[in-house]
Design an enzyme around this catalytic site. Structure first.
Site, mmCIF file in Angstrom:
data_model
loop_
_atom_site.group_PDB
_atom_site.id
_atom_site.type_symbol
_atom_site.label_atom_id
_atom_site.label_comp_id
_atom_site.label_asym_id
_atom_site.label_seq_id
_atom_site.Cartn_x
_atom_site.Cartn_y
_atom_site.Cartn_z
ATOM 1 N N ARG A 117 0.804 -1.239 0.000
ATOM 2 C CA ARG A 117 0.000 0.000 0.000
ATOM 3 C C ARG A 117 0.832 1.283 0.000
ATOM 4 N NH1 ARG A 117 -2.029 -3.503 -1.445
ATOM 5 N NH2 ARG A 117 -3.706 -4.731 -0.592
ATOM 6 N N SER A 164 -11.371 0.228 3.279
ATOM 7 C CA SER A 164 -10.678 -0.073 4.539
ATOM 8 C C SER A 164 -9.894 1.160 4.974
ATOM 9 C CB SER A 164 -9.697 -1.223 4.354
ATOM 10 O OG SER A 164 -10.397 -2.378 3.998
ATOM 11 N N GLU A 168 -4.750 3.883 6.165
ATOM 12 C CA GLU A 168 -4.446 3.649 4.750
ATOM 13 C C GLU A 168 -4.948 4.857 3.945
ATOM 14 O OE1 GLU A 168 -5.358 -0.282 3.105
ATOM 15 O OE2 GLU A 168 -6.464 0.721 1.513
HETATM 16 C C1 FAD Z 1 -15.679 0.441 -1.276
HETATM 17 C C2 FAD Z 1 -14.187 0.556 -1.434
HETATM 18 C C3 FAD Z 1 -13.404 -0.587 -1.571
HETATM 19 C C4 FAD Z 1 -12.022 -0.499 -1.723
HETATM 20 N N1 FAD Z 1 -11.285 -1.639 -1.862
HETATM 21 C C5 FAD Z 1 -9.936 -1.560 -1.999
HETATM 22 C C6 FAD Z 1 -9.148 -2.746 -2.151
HETATM 23 O O1 FAD Z 1 -9.638 -3.850 -2.161
HETATM 24 N N2 FAD Z 1 -7.807 -2.596 -2.295
HETATM 25 C C7 FAD Z 1 -7.200 -1.379 -2.307
HETATM 26 O O2 FAD Z 1 -5.970 -1.313 -2.461
HETATM 27 N N3 FAD Z 1 -7.927 -0.242 -2.161
HETATM 28 C C8 FAD Z 1 -9.266 -0.306 -2.008
HETATM 29 N N4 FAD Z 1 -9.999 0.849 -1.859
HETATM 30 C C9 FAD Z 1 -9.324 2.149 -1.803
HETATM 31 C C10 FAD Z 1 -9.186 2.864 -3.161
HETATM 32 O O3 FAD Z 1 -10.179 2.478 -4.081
HETATM 33 C C11 FAD Z 1 -7.810 2.616 -3.773
HETATM 34 O O4 FAD Z 1 -6.811 3.043 -2.884
HETATM 35 C C12 FAD Z 1 -7.628 3.363 -5.097
HETATM 36 O O5 FAD Z 1 -6.408 2.959 -5.652
HETATM 37 C C13 FAD Z 1 -7.622 4.877 -4.931
HETATM 38 O O6 FAD Z 1 -7.691 5.451 -6.219
HETATM 39 P P1 FAD Z 1 -8.406 6.870 -6.451
HETATM 40 O O7 FAD Z 1 -8.300 7.191 -7.900
HETATM 41 O O8 FAD Z 1 -9.764 6.884 -5.883
HETATM 42 O O9 FAD Z 1 -7.430 7.809 -5.623
HETATM 43 P P2 FAD Z 1 -7.830 9.100 -4.774
HETATM 44 O O10 FAD Z 1 -8.563 8.699 -3.547
HETATM 45 O O11 FAD Z 1 -8.464 10.128 -5.641
HETATM 46 O O12 FAD Z 1 -6.378 9.605 -4.372
HETATM 47 C C14 FAD Z 1 -5.591 8.877 -3.459
HETATM 48 C C15 FAD Z 1 -4.172 9.426 -3.553
HETATM 49 O O13 FAD Z 1 -3.657 9.110 -4.841
HETATM 50 C C16 FAD Z 1 -3.170 10.301 -5.460
HETATM 51 N N5 FAD Z 1 -3.389 10.167 -6.901
HETATM 52 C C17 FAD Z 1 -4.570 9.981 -7.545
HETATM 53 N N6 FAD Z 1 -4.368 9.923 -8.877
HETATM 54 C C18 FAD Z 1 -3.027 10.073 -9.067
HETATM 55 C C19 FAD Z 1 -2.172 10.135 -10.221
HETATM 56 N N7 FAD Z 1 -2.665 10.050 -11.463
HETATM 57 N N8 FAD Z 1 -0.854 10.310 -10.022
HETATM 58 C C20 FAD Z 1 -0.328 10.432 -8.774
HETATM 59 N N9 FAD Z 1 -1.082 10.416 -7.655
HETATM 60 C C21 FAD Z 1 -2.411 10.225 -7.792
HETATM 61 C C22 FAD Z 1 -3.995 11.425 -4.859
HETATM 62 O O14 FAD Z 1 -3.321 12.658 -4.946
HETATM 63 C C23 FAD Z 1 -4.133 10.952 -3.426
HETATM 64 O O15 FAD Z 1 -3.015 11.332 -2.678
HETATM 65 C C24 FAD Z 1 -11.388 0.785 -1.707
HETATM 66 C C25 FAD Z 1 -12.179 1.929 -1.584
HETATM 67 C C26 FAD Z 1 -13.554 1.831 -1.450
HETATM 68 C C27 FAD Z 1 -14.373 3.082 -1.336
#
Ligand code: FAD
Length: 305
Positions: free
Chosen positions: A175, A225, A295
């Site tokens: 992570r 999570s 996380e």
């Molecule tokens: C219902 C649910 C279930 C989930 N299950 C999982 C799971 O099973 N496994 C898991 O790992 N995660 C899980 N997550 C968490 C999440 O979906 C992941 O961490 C996902 O990778 C976040 O992506 P995002 O685009 O939403 O990032 P955001 O929440 O928009 O951003 C998170 C971070 O990433 C940075 N970021 C975003 N895009 C970029 C880019 N292009 N370049 C550089 N930095 C960037 C942002 O600046 C921020 O700091 C879950 C979330 C939810 C709501």
């Protein structure tokens, strides 16, 4: 940031893609958070390079948002520019190589792999983030993670220059990655997948989807999570054994269905949600002596009192 600032910015990005004082609760999975001073949606790589250079020249803070599924934005919102790459969402497959732009949903990359009978991204079929967000934190589930399949990433660096990096250069581990420390903006990810049987891949994805839907409170806004797995323990089990399920503050509550999730049950503010996170951390520490590390990222400003 006055009218002249917006006028200069609109020479880089079309005016209709620049929003002033944009509510961020519309851009996050938790449906919480205050406003962004300026919300920019990029639709070309060059725009991203130029927006970074522009923010540097004007000394304006700069925040990247993906699908907002792993961040809590505080009620005071975010100063400066918030940049969304969600329109950069192209996915291409060539042989066993899948190339996805950073704003594409990782779920869609996983489905595209399936449609070409390619195995390796099944684990991501229920992760609601973008490709960029998934690389940022080496997203993973059910034994798979981005690190297993990523070969290269195209990024924009702090100076606004585009470069291609090998996956190893990103220090992907549980992570985490070095993307935040280096200030990289992920523009594109290249995955190396394996040819496999369509029905076998689909069966794995259906099974993972079933597990997710039966165990996670997907009917409520949340950020998944909230805590990392502490070495030797499971965060959800510690929270469950601390009798915290169903306990909450205001509209935010520890899920009864999955103790590792905090849900926005009823118009919670970010302040309430964050207070529940602290309550959980305090209680688990008192009861089991274990520090739960978040996380999910918390960003932005506290509301003015
Ligand atoms: C219902 C649910 C279930 C989930 N299950 C999982 C799971 O099973 N496994 C898991 O790992 N995660 C899980 N997550 C968490 C999440 O979906 C992941 O961490 C996902 O990778 C976040 O992506 P995002 O685009 O939403 O990032 P955001 O929440 O928009 O951003 C998170 C971070 O990433 C940075 N970021 C975003 N895009 C970029 C880019 N292009 N370049 C550089 N930095 C960037 C942002 O600046 C921020 O700091 C879950 C979330 C939810 C709501």
């Amino acid at each position: 940031m006055n009218d002249a600032f917006i006028r200069d910015l609109s020479e880089i990005v079309k005016t209709e893609n620049i929003k002033v004082n944009e509510p961020l609760n519309a851009h996050t999975y938790t449906q919480m958070g205050g406003n962004a001073d300026i919300f920019v949606t990029a639709s070309r790589y060059e725009e991203v390079e130029q927006v970074v250079k522009f923010a540097n020249e004007h000394n304006v803070p700069f925040t990247l948002i993906g699908n907002g599924s792993n961040m809590i934005i505080k009620d005071g919102g975010i100063r400066g520019i918030v940049l969304s790459l969600k329109r950069l969402d192209d996915i291409q497959v060539d042989g066993t190589r899948l190339v996805a732009q950073s704003g594409a949903r990782i779920i869609d990359a996983s489905r595209e792999a399936l449609s070409h009978s390619l195995s390796g991204l099944e684990f991501a079929c229920g992760i609601p983030g973008t490709v960029g967000g998934a690389l940022f934190m080496n997203a993973g589930a059910y034994g798979g993670e981005i690190k297993d399949v990523l070969t290269e990433a195209v990024v924009v660096d702090r100076e606004g220059n585009l470069k291609t990096l090998a996956a190893e250069d990103l220090d992907l581990s549980y992570r985490t990655s070095n993307i935040p420390d280096n200030g990289y903006i992920v523009m594109e990810a290249r995955f190396d997948l394996k040819e496999a049987n369509y029905d076998d891949i689909k069966a794995v994805m259906d099974d993972l989807t079933f597990k997710r839907e039966s165990k996670q409170p997907l009917e409520y806004p949340s950020c998944g999570s909230v805590f990392k797995r502490p070495p030797g323990y499971f965060a959800g089990k510690l929270i469950q054994d601390s009798d915290l399920q169903g306990k909450g503050i205001g509209g935010a509550e520890v899920s009864k269905k999955h103790a590792g999730f905090i849900i926005n049950k009823d118009h919670a503010t970010a302040t309430e949600y964050i207070d529940v996170i602290h309550m959980v951390q305090r209680t688990v520490k008192d009861k089991f002596g274990v520090e739960l590390e978040r996380e999910v990222k918390i960003i932005g400003e506290d509301p003015e009192s």
